[in-house]
Design an enzyme around this catalytic site. Structure first.
Site, PDB file in Angstrom:
ATOM      1  N   VAL A  85      -0.079   4.415   5.668  1.00  0.00           N
ATOM      2  CA  VAL A  85      -1.246   3.780   5.932  1.00  0.00           C
ATOM      3  C   VAL A  85      -0.913   2.870   6.894  1.00  0.00           C
ATOM      4  O   VAL A  85      -1.795   2.048   7.674  1.00  0.00           O
ATOM      5  CB  VAL A  85      -1.860   3.081   4.627  1.00  0.00           C
ATOM      6  CG1 VAL A  85      -1.622   4.311   3.827  1.00  0.00           C
ATOM      7  CG2 VAL A  85      -1.046   2.304   3.984  1.00  0.00           C
ATOM      8  N   GLY A  97       0.572  -1.562  -0.080  1.00  0.00           N
ATOM      9  CA  GLY A  97       0.251   0.134   0.171  1.00  0.00           C
ATOM     10  C   GLY A  97       0.678   1.463   0.405  1.00  0.00           C
ATOM     11  O   GLY A  97       2.000   1.015   0.123  1.00  0.00           O
ATOM     12  N   SER A 146      -4.944   3.830 -18.434  1.00  0.00           N
ATOM     13  CA  SER A 146      -6.340   4.891 -18.062  1.00  0.00           C
ATOM     14  C   SER A 146      -6.855   5.684 -18.740  1.00  0.00           C
ATOM     15  O   SER A 146      -8.180   6.092 -17.502  1.00  0.00           O
ATOM     16  CB  SER A 146      -6.555   4.132 -16.705  1.00  0.00           C
ATOM     17  OG  SER A 146      -5.548   4.732 -15.407  1.00  0.00           O
ATOM     18  N   LYS A 168      -8.306   4.544  -6.960  1.00  0.00           N
ATOM     19  CA  LYS A 168      -9.091   5.706  -6.661  1.00  0.00           C
ATOM     20  C   LYS A 168     -10.561   6.483  -7.469  1.00  0.00           C
ATOM     21  O   LYS A 168     -11.408   7.743  -6.703  1.00  0.00           O
ATOM     22  CB  LYS A 168      -9.483   5.604  -9.632  1.00  0.00           C
ATOM     23  CG  LYS A 168      -8.513   4.580  -9.144  1.00  0.00           C
ATOM     24  CD  LYS A 168      -9.188   4.264 -11.309  1.00  0.00           C
ATOM     25  CE  LYS A 168      -7.208   4.518 -11.860  1.00  0.00           C
ATOM     26  NZ  LYS A 168      -7.305   3.958 -13.102  1.00  0.00           N
TER      27      LYS A 168
END
Ligand code: ADP
Length: 773
Positions: A358, A354, A677, A720
């Site tokens: 975090v 990650g 993307s 996202k």
């Protein structure tokens, strides 16, 4: 000859002469010389070594020192007990002392570099060279103190000047003779002189032999060792070191006996102790052995801590110390359950993946706490040498064990939780691949006999619980990845950050600063304000730092203004932290033409990616500016082709590309982004700009595009979505193939976002473009 000059520190030598190409070590004791040496180390590590005319002079002045000496490279420095330093040098070239620059606190001089002249073929020299080789051969055999291999090396040497220097360095000559040889600058002169000297020496050796003066009996090894040891003892007694040595040896012996060492380790330790006895603790070899013994004694060969296998307990600790992170907590609890039933903690290694901040490291610490294990952490970032993992062989100067063994020493038990941080940041080069060594460390089949190059003993790593962390999976070598079970820890929403901050970060920081929780209180809105206006991250690291600043500043205010307590409000935050840093990349306030909000995924988590397109009169050029990686450029071109082929469907003039230029701009962000993307985003922006249609301001999108307009799946949907939500978006258009990933999006986010699934670009455009009234 071109006169190259160098300014170098100088050391006068007593009774030694160094020739170019010669490698030699000697001790430096005079303070002035040590200062010169230190200065040389700070510069190019070159020094000018030149003999004193008389060895007995303690403080020579310039007249006592010869003019011709050798410019040397310093290869190694070893501090000896007392103020002596042992140095290893290699002669580079002759040098002539041109002028002294300073004499205090050390000598420094301008040195003219005397490079050997170019070799000219010359019959006389050739004959001399052959004769010297022959005589030297004889000299080596007669004297018995030159290694025979030198002859072989010499035979291969082409350069006569160099050969002469090497031969000279092996001869046992008086200092004057050596200095003369050094001063023989031209090669012919040097060869002649050497030939005479060498023949003279050989004659003397022959004579000595004849007279039986040189008894060339080789002492056999045992005899020799005995002799040397006795001599050493005598010296030590003389120096009063013997008692100290004995005490030291006794100390090690009792430590070795007390430590619960496995049998082979104990044997090795006692063997080394024996060697220490012989070499004496003061010698440099003694130092090496002592360090080695210390390592053996410091390692937890047999210490274990008792695991806490109570699942309820463990769950409680994990919950108390971390908010959220349910996947990780569940996995740990499963792990414990398996362990309890099978009594083995073997199984795949956990890999927490990650963005930074975090809580990967800190949850690992909590796991150690919950299991009652010691915790060690080792960062693999930038490790590129296998030896960093597995250590250097002891023969290597300054060898130390690798980081794994180093970690085990810190762990103090043989079953710690060992965190391997940043496993994705390792690289490999010619020094071997650290990933291979790591594979062995992590492989439960092999790691019970992990062998470090320095220790040369098997160390059992099979009870260690390894956990690894990474920012992204892309750069983890495949074989390593196969051994690990990946748990993704993605970024937090503002709400989650708020809870983490309130429950964990602030109390932790207050405690660190030893402030009572009742004295500094944060209002909820102030916490949200810090999150939204002063941080921009997936994790909570900056947030934690900002809170710390607020706490420190409040403490200062309490003392200065004699206050008893402080309530942190939005206004206080503003005064303490200064102007707000982020206005937030919020969604546009109104619908605009040619501006589309995309979504991106980087190693640092999700982010929004606004794309702007403008159209102008021109000749059909496609211009790309801003922060576009190669893949993104490709997808811009593919999108352009799609729009050219299908523009008519969206009311775009058919031959727009003949009269219009298109400019696509991707604003710079803090983190580089690339990937396919952004395909749908680019097409939408182009269609909007060319057709003059507005794009809904509350929509964000992501998806790869093909030339026929199909929308393909993307990665990082969860991250996202978080980013889109943060930016105030309420509708996201995502590839239909990603439908299953929506399940993984946290409920709070999912309930606030409308997902539109698209398998082709028409659906995207239909939902993104504002319909004509
Ligand atoms: P990482 O290893 O992922 O880069 P860290 O473990 O260093 O992140 O975490 C940064 C800080 O944030 C630590 O002080 C950690 O305690 C805190 N933190 C992160 N996530 C949480 C969480 N879910 N609950 C409580 N504290 C957290």
């Amino acid at each position: 000859m071109d006169n190259v000059e160098k300014v170098l520190p100088l050391i006068p030598l007593r009774g030694i002469t160094i020739f170019p190409h010669m490698v030699l070590h000697f001790d430096v004791g005079r303070e002035k010389s040590i200062l010169a040496l230190e200065e040389a180390m700070l510069r190019e590590q070159k020094i000018f070594l030149v003999a004193q005319k008389q060895a007995k002079i303690e403080e020579p002045n310039e007249d006592d020192i010869f003019k011709i000496g050798t410019i040397c490279n310093i290869k190694q420095i070893l501090k000896l007990p007392g103020d002596t330093v042992r140095i290893l040098v290699e002669g580079e070239s002759r040098g002539r002392l041109a002028e002294y620059i300073k004499k205090e606190p050390f000598f420094e001089a301008k040195i003219e570099v005397l490079k050997d002249e170019l070799i000219v073929e010359n019959k006389e020299d050739e004959a001399l060279i052959r004769a010297i080789r022959k005589s030297f051969d004889e000299y080596v055999k007669l004297s018995g103190n030159v290694p025979v291999e030198t002859i072989i090396t010499l035979d291969e040497l082409e350069d006569p000047g160099r050969m002469a220097d090497i031969v000279s360095s092996y001869l046992m000559l008086k200092q004057e003779a050596k200095q003369e040889l050094l001063e023989a600058y031209t090669i012919s002169e040097r060869l002649k002189m050497l030939f005479d000297i060498l023949n003279n020496e050989v004659d003397i050796l022959k004579l000595e032999r004849k007279l039986g003066l040189r008894v060339k009996t080789k002492l056999d090894k045992v005899q020799k060792e005995y002799y040397l040891r006795e001599q050493l003892k005598a010296i030590q007694e003389e120096l009063g070191e013997d008692d100290e040595d004995k005490k030291e040896i006794a100390k090690y012996k009792s430590k070795i006996n007390k430590a619960k060492l496995p049998k082979p380790v104990k044997e090795k330790a006692l063997y080394e102790l024996d060697r220490l006895k012989n070499s004496g603790t003061y010698s440099s070899e003694g130092g090496v052995i002592r360090t080695y013994l210390d390592w053996i004694l410091d390692l937890p060969w047999n210490n274990t801590t008792k695991d806490n296998l109570d699942i309820k307990d463990a769950r409680k600790v994990l919950e108390e110390e971390h908010y959220g992170l349910e996947d990780v907590k569940d996995r740990i609890i499963e792990y414990l359950a398996v362990k309890q039933m099978s009594n083995s903690l073997r199984g795949p290694i956990l890999c927490l993946v990650g963005p930074p901040g975090v809580g990967k490291t800190s949850i690992a610490k909590s796991i150690a706490h919950a299991l009652n294990r010691n915790f060690v952490r080792m960062s693999l970032g930038g490790v590129r040498d296998e030896a960093e993992i597995r250590g250097h062989r002891k023969t290597y100067v300054g060898a130390i064990p690798g980081r794994v063994i180093y970690g085990m020493k810190q762990a103090k038990s043989k079953n710690p939780l060992f965190l391997l941080d940043e496993i994705d940041k390792m690289s490999s080069d010619f020094r071997g691949n650290p990933a291979d060594a790591l594979l062995e460390v992590l492989d439960t089949e092999q790691n019970s006999t992990f062998r470090d190059h320095y220790l040369e003993l098997d160390f059992d790593l099979s009870n260690v619980l390894f956990i690894t962390t990474a920012n992204s999976l892309d750069t983890i070598p495949r074989p390593l990845l196969d051994r690990m079970e990946v748990i993704e820890v993605s970024g937090y929403t503002s709400e989650e950050k708020f809870h983490i901050c309130k429950k964990h970060l602030i109390p932790k920081r207050l405690k660190e600063h030893e402030v009572d929780e009742s004295k500094i209180k944060f209002s909820d809105s102030s916490i949200y304000h810090i999150i939204d206006r002063y941080t921009r991250e997936s994790g909570v690291r900056t947030l934690e730092r900002k809170c710390s600043t607020v706490i420190r500043k409040s403490m200062a205010e309490m003392i200065e203004k004699n206050k008893d307590n402080i309530m942190i409000t939005i206004n206080k935050v503003k005064t303490y932290l200064g102007p707000e840093i982020y206005s937030y990349d919020r969604a546009e306030e109104e619908d605009k033409i040619g501006v589309v909000m995309g979504m991106a995924w980087t190693g640092y988590g999700g982010d929004t990616l606004p794309i702007e397109v403008s159209v102008m009169k021109g000749t059909g050029k496609l211009e790309l500016t801003g922060q576009l990686g190669d893949v993104m450029k490709e997808s811009a071109r593919a999108g352009y082709s799609y729009v050219r082929a299908n523009g008519h469907k969206y009311g775009i003039e058919e031959e727009f590309y003949k009269s219009k230029d298109i400019h696509i701009h991707v604003p710079e962000g803090a983190v580089p982004k690339d990937g396919p993307s952004a395909g749908v985003t680019m097409i939408t922006a182009m269609v909007s700009a060319l057709g003059g249609k507005k794009v809904r301001h509350n929509v964000a999108m992501t998806g790869e595009i093909t030339l026929t307009g199909r929308v393909l799946a993307i990665g990082g949907l969860k991250e996202k979505s978080l980013a889109a939500y943060r930016a105030g978006i309420d509708t996201v258009i995502v590839p239909k193939d990603n439908e299953k990933d929506i399940l993984k999006v946290p409920k709070t986010i999912k309930s606030k976002l409308k997902y539109i699934l698209a398998d082709n670009i028409d659906i995207v455009l239909d939902n993104a473009l504002v319909k004509d009234e």
